[in-house]
Design a protein around this motif. Structure first.
Motif, PDB file in Angstrom:
ATOM      1  N   SER A 179      -3.036 -12.840   3.809  1.00  0.00           N
ATOM      2  CA  SER A 179      -2.179 -12.503   4.978  1.00  0.00           C
ATOM      3  C   SER A 179      -0.729 -12.250   4.529  1.00  0.00           C
ATOM      4  O   SER A 179       0.311 -12.117   5.281  1.00  0.00           O
ATOM      5  N   THR A 180      -0.564 -12.207   3.237  1.00  0.00           N
ATOM      6  CA  THR A 180       0.705 -12.259   2.716  1.00  0.00           C
ATOM      7  C   THR A 180       1.192 -10.673   2.145  1.00  0.00           C
ATOM      8  O   THR A 180       0.103 -10.285   1.564  1.00  0.00           O
ATOM      9  N   VAL A 181       2.303 -10.235   2.686  1.00  0.00           N
ATOM     10  CA  VAL A 181       2.494  -8.832   2.172  1.00  0.00           C
ATOM     11  C   VAL A 181       2.986  -8.772   0.730  1.00  0.00           C
ATOM     12  O   VAL A 181       3.359  -9.878   0.321  1.00  0.00           O
ATOM     13  N   PRO A 182       2.824  -7.547   0.239  1.00  0.00           N
ATOM     14  CA  PRO A 182       3.380  -7.366  -1.231  1.00  0.00           C
ATOM     15  C   PRO A 182       4.913  -7.609  -1.341  1.00  0.00           C
ATOM     16  O   PRO A 182       5.398  -7.633  -0.281  1.00  0.00           O
ATOM     17  N   VAL A 183       5.294  -7.853  -2.635  1.00  0.00           N
ATOM     18  CA  VAL A 183       6.696  -8.146  -2.770  1.00  0.00           C
ATOM     19  C   VAL A 183       7.155  -7.103  -3.724  1.00  0.00           C
ATOM     20  O   VAL A 183       6.440  -6.428  -4.687  1.00  0.00           O
ATOM     21  N   ILE A 184       8.357  -6.394  -3.516  1.00  0.00           N
ATOM     22  CA  ILE A 184       9.247  -5.406  -4.359  1.00  0.00           C
ATOM     23  C   ILE A 184      10.260  -6.195  -4.849  1.00  0.00           C
ATOM     24  O   ILE A 184      10.942  -6.757  -4.308  1.00  0.00           O
ATOM     25  N   ASP A 185      10.404  -5.907  -6.169  1.00  0.00           N
ATOM     26  CA  ASP A 185      11.540  -6.545  -6.963  1.00  0.00           C
ATOM     27  C   ASP A 185      11.799  -5.580  -8.306  1.00  0.00           C
ATOM     28  O   ASP A 185      11.205  -4.482  -8.480  1.00  0.00           O
TER      29      ASP A 185
ATOM     30  N   VAL B 174       6.152  -3.469  -7.537  1.00  0.00           N
ATOM     31  CA  VAL B 174       5.317  -3.861  -6.385  1.00  0.00           C
ATOM     32  C   VAL B 174       4.422  -4.962  -6.835  1.00  0.00           C
ATOM     33  O   VAL B 174       3.316  -4.525  -7.331  1.00  0.00           O
ATOM     34  N   THR B 175       4.402  -6.378  -6.447  1.00  0.00           N
ATOM     35  CA  THR B 175       3.277  -6.919  -6.681  1.00  0.00           C
ATOM     36  C   THR B 175       2.756  -7.872  -5.570  1.00  0.00           C
ATOM     37  O   THR B 175       3.222  -7.988  -4.372  1.00  0.00           O
TER      38      THR B 175
ATOM     39  N   VAL C  94      -3.088   0.576  -5.096  1.00  0.00           N
ATOM     40  CA  VAL C  94      -2.217   1.379  -5.499  1.00  0.00           C
ATOM     41  C   VAL C  94      -2.052   2.937  -4.781  1.00  0.00           C
ATOM     42  O   VAL C  94      -1.216   3.568  -4.917  1.00  0.00           O
ATOM     43  N   ALA C  95      -3.021   3.076  -3.991  1.00  0.00           N
ATOM     44  CA  ALA C  95      -3.408   4.396  -3.497  1.00  0.00           C
ATOM     45  C   ALA C  95      -2.314   4.422  -2.348  1.00  0.00           C
ATOM     46  O   ALA C  95      -1.971   5.510  -1.673  1.00  0.00           O
ATOM     47  N   THR C  96      -1.597   3.428  -1.924  1.00  0.00           N
ATOM     48  CA  THR C  96      -0.839   3.574  -0.765  1.00  0.00           C
ATOM     49  C   THR C  96       0.743   3.227  -1.213  1.00  0.00           C
ATOM     50  O   THR C  96       1.457   3.326  -0.139  1.00  0.00           O
TER      51      THR C  96
END
Length: 167
Positions: free
Chosen positions: A122-128, A149-150, A158-160
């Motif tokens: 339920s955790t969104v991906p992280v961008i850094d 993005v991790t 990866v398709a999104t």
């Protein structure tokens, strides 16, 4: 029992005993489901004639996976079964499991089925790791734009992934 020895001495003796009747079906015990490890196990027990190993059928999501199970029938009164799902379980879902078996006396248990929850992400991906850095001023027009993005749980689809640049 009738027998003679080589000297002609005859034996004629009655021998009686009673046998225990097996009318009980095998039972499932010690069910373990490991959502993170991607496996489950259970024991099939039968206290009289023993579990008839060739009758064991393990079904996952409607598919017969018995051939992929590790079955330890060293003790036919307590047979251990383990299934390791190739690639583990999908995230945010349930796994349907069904077991069929009989004992050596032919007593078939009613199919035992149950459902287990898998891990929940339920955790969104992280961008850094932005390039250029967030808030950077006067970046050259030909700067390579990148970011990482991790996702520490189910992973990034990866398709999104989409990158929109506004100038």
């Amino acid at each position: 029992v009738i027998a003679e020895d080589l000297s002609g001495n005859a034996l004629d003796q009655t021998y009686n005993f009673t046998a225990v009747s097996d009318v009980e079906v095998p039972q499932i015990a010690n069910q373990v489901f490991d959502a993170a490890g991607g496996w489950f196990s259970f024991d099939l027990t039968d206290n009289i004639s023993g579990v008839d190993t060739p009758t064991i059928v393990v079904t996952v999501e409607g598919a017969d996976v018995t051939a992929s199970c590790v079955i330890d029938d060293t003790d036919p009164l307590n047979v251990s079964v383990r299934y390791d799902a190739p690639g583990g379980w999908a995230w945010n879902t349930f796994v349907d499991i069904a077991i069929d078996a009989s004992d050596v006396a032919g007593n078939a248990m009613a199919q035992v089925s149950w459902q287990e929850p898998t891990l929940v992400d339920s955790t969104v991906p992280v961008i850094d790791t932005f390039n250029p850095a967030a808030g950077e001023q006067n970046a050259p027009i030909d700067t390579t734009i990148s970011a990482r993005v991790t996702d520490g749980e189910a992973g990034v689809d990866v398709a999104t992934v989409a990158l929109t640049v506004s100038v």
